[in-house]
Design an enzyme around this catalytic site. Structure first.
Site, short mmCIF file in Angstrom:
data_model
loop_
_atom_site.label_atom_id
_atom_site.label_comp_id
_atom_site.label_asym_id
_atom_site.label_seq_id
_atom_site.Cartn_x
_atom_site.Cartn_y
_atom_site.Cartn_z
N HIS A 208 0.97 -1.28 -0.26
CA HIS A 208 -0.20 0.29 0.20
C HIS A 208 0.72 1.75 -0.16
CE1 HIS A 208 1.28 0.62 3.71
NE2 HIS A 208 1.09 -0.91 4.12
N GLU B 290 -1.74 -7.14 7.15
CA GLU B 290 0.05 -7.09 7.11
C GLU B 290 -0.03 -7.90 9.07
OE1 GLU B 290 2.14 -7.41 7.15
OE2 GLU B 290 3.44 -5.13 7.16
#
Ligand SMILES: *[C@@H]1O[C@H](CO)[C@@H](O)[C@H](O)[C@H]1NC(C)=O
Ligand SMILES: *[C@@H]1O[C@H](CO)[C@@H](O)[C@H](O)[C@H]1NC(C)=O
Ligand SMILES: *[C@@H]1O[C@H](CO)[C@@H](O)[C@H](O)[C@H]1NC(C)=O
Ligand SMILES: *[C@@H]1O[C@H](CO)[C@@H](O)[C@H](O)[C@H]1NC(C)=O
Ligand SMILES: *[C@@H]1O[C@H](CO)[C@@H](O)[C@H](O)[C@H]1NC(C)=O
Length: 384
Positions: free
Chosen positions: A106, A207
């Site tokens: 990201h 994550e």
């Protein structure tokens, strides 16, 4: 944490339920002759992208201005690459298939900005467990202005390579975190999303699970309303059942998770070209699970990887060993010394510096000093 991992392993069940076999009982194929394959042994096909060279130096490297790292720089490079991958698949035996995975990190999120501001030790021991500091919020962090610009640069980079025929991803996967879904949205909005391609959100790509509030996800309804064009894997729960406020998954535990994710992907998705928008920890885990050259990928960066998967009945998997989940490190210094947001800090209103010495030369004379030194406790910054 254990329950979180078990829950995640359980996720594979509904995915595997959609059969990897086509109507004739064989594996499903795509137009590039890629196929579905049972749990596999993954290796990287070397010599195609410079990123898989062990001598690759990632510092300062900009893949957007270098054909995404493709070594072949000819005008026909992407057509040749597509043919090369298609031929690999065409000539592969029934236990072997090849996929190109564009794995992306990201763009910069508020948690990245906060970690830079407070420093990694103070971030890991204290700030990462807070939801924000009163100025910035980083629980399920959103993209900063820089993060948005990084995703826009990826979008422009894809459009440039498209002119030379780069094979587009046939499927887009996303981590459920806002920063990843937003990065995917900006990157692919006017390339694939406007053509009806629906990205799929899977828990697998999130994550490192636990401890940091930036790695906690919002509920499914909230994600669905923010990203209306996205689909969810069937097992996706309304609330985040995986995150734990005390324990965090280690890198090796995460690599085992990512290998499970690859097993699911290869068993259920015949697509040859795939994009995954995720996180730095996921990319490190992916590198570990596939034996890819290791380096750190910048926010907004991505890595194209040509993967070879083999699935013999006796196939062995290189072991990925890892122990217990981690907990937060202890702070060795006051993590609140640096204070970003005055609004969250309570300073006793009666405390002022003493005027005594510093006013002698100061001009103009500072206001708000006390003629005599303050007595009483030294004020400390406290969290609101
Ligand atoms: C990698 O590249 C950077 C910037 O060009 C350079 O400063 C650094 O020394 C290089 N590292 C190695 C190991 O070559
Ligand atoms: C085509 O691509 C393959 C794999 O990247 C490479 O080895 C080969 O040299 C390329 N051929 C041409 C004509 O560029
Ligand atoms: C989901 O999250 C949103 C935003 O935080 C909140 O407004 C909403 O009440 C939540 N819905 C449920 C079912 O918890
Ligand atoms: C699996 O991959 C490893 C390398 O990671 C290799 O040594 C091993 O021979 C492979 N096993 C099979 C059955 O392909
Ligand atoms: C608050 O955060 C923004 C970034 O969102 C930053 O530009 C600004 O300097 C911060 N303000 C304070 C008082 O720290």
């Amino acid at each position: 944490m254990l329950s979180a991992l078990l829950a995640l392993l359980a996720l594979s069940a509904p995915l595997a339920a959609s059969s990897p076999l086509d109507a004739r009982g064989g594996p499903k194929h795509d137009k590039y002759h890629g196929k579905t394959l049972a749990p596999s042994n993954y290796t990287v096909v070397p010599g195609i992208f410079i990123q898989d060279d062990p001598k690759f130096n990632a510092t300062g490297y900009d893949l957007l201005s270098d054909s995404f790292g493709l070594i072949d720089k000819s005008a026909k490079r992407w057509k040749n690459f597509t043919k090369y991958v298609t031929d690999l698949n065409k000539n592969a035996d029934e236990h072997t298939t090849y996929k190109v995975v564009y794995i992306a990190r990201h763009g910069q999120g508020y948690h990245n900005a906060a970690e830079s501001f407070y420093g990694t030790p103070a971030w890991n021991c204290y700030w990462a467990q807070q939801k924000g500091d009163g100025n910035m919020t980083w629980a399920d962090a959103e993209l900063t202005t820089l993060g948005i610009a990084q995703a826009q640069a990826c979008n422009a980079g894809w459009k440039t390579q498209l002119k030379d025929g780069i094979p587009l991803p046939q499927r887009l996967y996303s981590s459920p975190m806002r920063r990843s879904a937003s990065t995917l949205d900006i990157t692919w909005k006017d390339i694939l999303l406007n053509k009806g391609v629906k990205p799929v959100i899977q828990e697998y790509w999130r994550e490192s699970i636990g401890l940091h509030t930036c790695d906690w996800r919002n509920n499914k309804s909230d994600i669905a309303s923010r990203y209306p064009g996205f689909d969810f894997e069937p097992s996706f729960t309304e609330h985040d059942l995986l995150w734990d406020e005390v324990y965090e998954e280690t890198g090796t535990q995460q690599a085992r998770r990512i290998r499970n994710a690859l097993n699911d992907l290869f068993a259920n998705d015949p697509s040859t070209f795939i994009s995954i928008t995720a996180h730095s920890g996921v990319i490190n885990a992916f590198f570990l699970a596939t034996g890819h050259n290791k380096f750190s990928v910048q926010t907004g960066g991505f890595v194209p990887v040509l993967l070879k998967a083999v699935s013999y009945p006796t196939a062995t998997f290189s072991p990925i060993t890892g122990g217990q989940s981690a907990t937060a490190p202890a702070c060795t210094a006051d993590p609140t010394v640096l204070v970003k947001a005055p609004a969250t800090v309570t300073v006793q209103p009666t405390w002022y510096p003493a005027c005594a010495t510093e006013t002698a030369t100061a001009s103009p004379k500072p206001t708000g000093c006390l003629a005599s030194p303050v007595t009483g406790p030294t004020p400390t910054a406290t969290k609101a």
